[in-house]
Write an enzyme that holds these catalytic residues in place. Structure first.
Site, short mmCIF file in Angstrom:
data_model
loop_
_atom_site.label_atom_id
_atom_site.label_comp_id
_atom_site.label_asym_id
_atom_site.label_seq_id
_atom_site.Cartn_x
_atom_site.Cartn_y
_atom_site.Cartn_z
N VAL A 215 40.79 37.18 41.54
CA VAL A 215 40.54 37.93 40.32
C VAL A 215 40.01 36.92 39.31
CG1 VAL A 215 41.53 39.38 38.52
CG2 VAL A 215 42.43 39.50 40.86
N CYS A 216 38.86 37.23 38.76
CA CYS A 216 38.27 36.45 37.67
C CYS A 216 38.11 34.98 38.07
CB CYS A 216 39.12 36.63 36.43
SG CYS A 216 38.20 36.52 34.90
#
Length: 160
Positions: free
Chosen positions: A115-116
């Protein structure tokens, strides 16, 4: 016969962005709640993993509690591993133990993702070479500069 329960693990570290860990885990938790509301068994077992079991301070200043240590977890028992992002990712880029565990986990789990800015940890572990990847906009230049083998896609929300 009910489908097997799939174990979803999210990797935490000091300075992790709480949203990057809690958001995806809530999606799986909500899916479990929906299933049980229909009389079905939960489909997902959720685990938070860190260097050691116990509290891990997030970038927001509060702690999330890791269920266990990634080092003591056999990745073959996990269906999905998500690496959360956050300001603390920079300090983890030199964490040889975590990077080795991710490299070891990659062929053993069904899905490995981030994530990210967690994508930087996957790139540092050599797991994104030759693949399309994206990350947080403020870390795009670092991804492109430090990991030339990664096909950085800066105009998308996710890659496969």
């Amino acid at each position: 016969m009910p489908p097997p329960t799939r174990t979803i693990a999210c990797l935490l570290y000091p300075g992790v962005m709480s949203l990057d860990a809690v958001g995806p885990m809530q999606v799986f938790g909500s899916a479990n709640a929906e299933r049980t509301g229909h009389g079905l068994a939960p489909a997902y077992a959720l685990r938070l993993l860190a260097e050691a079991a116990g509290p891990v301070t997030t970038s927001a200043g509060f702690a999330l509690v890791a269920d266990g240590s990634w080092a003591a977890t056999d990745p073959a028992g996990l269906d999905t591993v998500l690496v959360a992002g956050g300001d603390g990712v920079a300090d983890q880029l030199g964490h040889a133990g975590m990077l080795q565990w991710l490299h070891h986990a990659e062929p053993r789990v069904r899905r490995l993702g981030s994530v990210c800015s967690g994508a930087l940890l996957l790139a540092q572990a050599g797991l994104l070479d030759g693949l399309r990847a994206t990350t947080h906009w403020c870390r795009m230049e670092r991804m492109r500069r430090d990991y030339p083998g990664v096909q950085v896609d800066e105009d998308c929300l996710h890659t496969y």
